[in-house]
Design a protein around this motif. Structure first.
Motif, PDB file in Angstrom:
ATOM      1  N   HIS A 141      28.455  19.849  18.903  1.00  0.00           N
ATOM      2  CA  HIS A 141      28.093  20.203  20.277  1.00  0.00           C
ATOM      3  C   HIS A 141      29.267  20.374  21.217  1.00  0.00           C
ATOM      4  CE1 HIS A 141      23.853  19.345  19.391  1.00  0.00           C
ATOM      5  NE2 HIS A 141      24.289  18.278  18.738  1.00  0.00           N
ATOM      6  N   ALA A 142      30.428  19.796  20.898  1.00  0.00           N
ATOM      7  CA  ALA A 142      31.513  19.823  21.887  1.00  0.00           C
ATOM      8  C   ALA A 142      32.866  19.607  21.224  1.00  0.00           C
ATOM      9  CB  ALA A 142      31.286  18.742  22.953  1.00  0.00           C
ATOM     10  N   GLU A 143      33.911  20.131  21.878  1.00  0.00           N
ATOM     11  CA  GLU A 143      35.285  19.888  21.456  1.00  0.00           C
ATOM     12  C   GLU A 143      35.698  18.466  21.802  1.00  0.00           C
ATOM     13  OE1 GLU A 143      37.922  23.803  21.953  1.00  0.00           O
ATOM     14  OE2 GLU A 143      37.086  23.093  23.860  1.00  0.00           O
ATOM     15  N   LEU A 144      36.565  17.892  20.985  1.00  0.00           N
ATOM     16  CA  LEU A 144      37.154  16.593  21.274  1.00  0.00           C
ATOM     17  C   LEU A 144      38.533  16.816  21.905  1.00  0.00           C
ATOM     18  CD1 LEU A 144      37.369  13.516  21.139  1.00  0.00           C
ATOM     19  CD2 LEU A 144      38.122  13.750  18.754  1.00  0.00           C
ATOM     20  N   TYR A 145      38.707  16.301  23.124  1.00  0.00           N
ATOM     21  CA  TYR A 145      39.972  16.434  23.844  1.00  0.00           C
ATOM     22  C   TYR A 145      40.857  15.225  23.551  1.00  0.00           C
ATOM     23  CZ  TYR A 145      38.272  20.375  26.614  1.00  0.00           C
ATOM     24  OH  TYR A 145      37.812  21.603  27.023  1.00  0.00           O
ATOM     25  N   ALA A 146      42.110  15.484  23.230  1.00  0.00           N
ATOM     26  CA  ALA A 146      43.091  14.420  23.016  1.00  0.00           C
ATOM     27  C   ALA A 146      43.842  14.182  24.315  1.00  0.00           C
ATOM     28  CB  ALA A 146      44.061  14.801  21.900  1.00  0.00           C
ATOM     29  N   LEU A 147      43.763  12.955  24.810  1.00  0.00           N
ATOM     30  CA  LEU A 147      44.359  12.585  26.087  1.00  0.00           C
ATOM     31  C   LEU A 147      45.715  11.924  25.863  1.00  0.00           C
ATOM     32  CD1 LEU A 147      44.127  12.039  29.195  1.00  0.00           C
ATOM     33  CD2 LEU A 147      42.885   9.941  28.593  1.00  0.00           C
ATOM     34  N   GLY A 148      46.705  12.350  26.610  1.00  0.00           N
ATOM     35  CA  GLY A 148      48.060  11.844  26.424  1.00  0.00           C
ATOM     36  C   GLY A 148      48.318  10.500  27.063  1.00  0.00           C
ATOM     37  N   VAL A 149      47.376   9.562  26.912  1.00  0.00           N
ATOM     38  CA  VAL A 149      47.497   8.209  27.450  1.00  0.00           C
ATOM     39  C   VAL A 149      46.925   7.238  26.424  1.00  0.00           C
ATOM     40  CG1 VAL A 149      46.810   6.620  29.298  1.00  0.00           C
ATOM     41  CG2 VAL A 149      47.203   9.039  29.826  1.00  0.00           C
ATOM     42  N   PRO A 150      47.604   6.144  26.086  1.00  0.00           N
ATOM     43  CA  PRO A 150      47.007   5.138  25.200  1.00  0.00           C
ATOM     44  C   PRO A 150      45.800   4.486  25.878  1.00  0.00           C
ATOM     45  CG  PRO A 150      49.396   4.833  25.381  1.00  0.00           C
ATOM     46  CD  PRO A 150      48.994   5.790  26.457  1.00  0.00           C
ATOM     47  N   LEU A 151      44.697   4.356  25.127  1.00  0.00           N
ATOM     48  CA  LEU A 151      43.470   3.795  25.691  1.00  0.00           C
ATOM     49  C   LEU A 151      43.008   2.522  24.989  1.00  0.00           C
ATOM     50  CD1 LEU A 151      41.395   7.079  26.167  1.00  0.00           C
ATOM     51  CD2 LEU A 151      42.672   5.823  27.919  1.00  0.00           C
TER      52      LEU A 151
END
Length: 297
Positions: free
Chosen positions: A205-215
């Protein structure tokens, strides 16, 4: 909805922590969430009837939790589902009781989802790992994610010539809208790899976005599911991917891909072998984040 002093709206975040016999690590987990003082948090702790110090720890923080229970249940994924069944937040995620969030995670998650309404789910570009004593061991940068690559085995360590990394569950968050589209459930029949199975439905259903911050930070410790149940986890991953009937790269394709990776980045998409992956990174000036595309081969 919670209001900041500036009047802007912070989305409600619903988190679930499933736990069983993890009293040694549970308090660190709870504090990693609660000490962030996020003003619109819904947090459920679902204990499976632990006989160690877990209940005592949960009671200590009960006044800061939305809800909790401690009783025998149907296992790890049953506890996750039970927590989500009680939740109502716009943003969702779960945190296992031996892992922790980074101190800034909830605020960053809220800002990103508020800034980009088209983004349905995110994970960290810098998944972190720590040992049983809480010392950070690694924070490796990952390349990003693409649904077709996922279905071909990019994010499960079956083919070393194609594998990149797993999707770190404690660093992954999604909108309730996506959760509902994907069935509004985790697979409670699975002992392990319920996260991987859920990702397989999200990618439809959707793209997975990679965020440039450790979570999030995953803890390596002898009694974790990942340590005790690694082979069963991999078998479930194989069965999940088999449902989508994608052929993993063979020897020839893997060799060609290795050659393509040596090309300059701008040429790689021209080969037809590169997958576009969405990133969220710090923007220039006062703009907190921007969207950009990269490519993986």
């Amino acid at each position: 909805m919670a209001q900041k002093k500036s009047g802007s709206v912070l989305p409600k975040i619903s988190l679930v922590t499933p736990s069983f016999q993890q009293g040694r690590f549970l308090e660190d987990c709870l504090r990693s969430v609660l000490d962030q003082a996020y003003p619109n948090l819904e947090y459920f702790v679902m204990d499976g009837g632990s006989t160690d110090e877990s209940r005592k720890i949960i009671r200590r923080y009960a006044g800061r939790l939305t809800g909790w229970r401690s009783r025998a249940d149907g296992g790890h994924m049953d506890a996750v589902q039970d927590g989500f069944r009680r939740s109502s937040g716009e943003i969702m995620g779960w945190l296992n009781s031996d892992d922790i969030l980074t101190p800034w995670a909830l605020k960053v998650i809220a800002v990103v989802f508020r800034q980009f309404p088209q983004v349905q789910w995110i994970t960290s570009m810098y998944p972190m790992v720590m040992n049983a004593d809480g010392s950070v061991l690694a924070a490796r940068r990952v390349e990003g994610f693409h649904g077709e690559a996922f279905y071909r085995g990019r994010n499960a360590p079956f083919n070393p010539r194609f594998y990149s990394c797993m999707i770190q569950q404690e660093s992954t968050f999604w909108r309730r809208e996506l959760w509902e589209k994907a069935g509004g459930r985790v697979d409670t029949g699975l002992r392990v790899a319920g996260d991987f199975e859920l990702w397989s439905r999200f990618f439809e259903h959707a793209e997975l976005y990679a965020l440039g911050v450790p979570l999030g930070i995953f803890r390596i410790q002898p009694n974790s599911f990942s340590s005790r149940e690694f082979q069963p986890y991999m078998e479930v991953c194989r069965r999940v991917l088999a449902k989508f009937s994608r052929r993993p790269p063979g020897v020839v394709e893997s060799f060609v891909r290795r050659c393509v990776r040596k090309l300059p980045d701008r040429w790689q998409p021209l080969t037809g072998l590169a997958y576009p992956v969405p990133h969220i990174v710090k923007g220039p000036g006062d703009k907190p984040y921007i969207l950009r595309r990269a490519w993986i081969v």
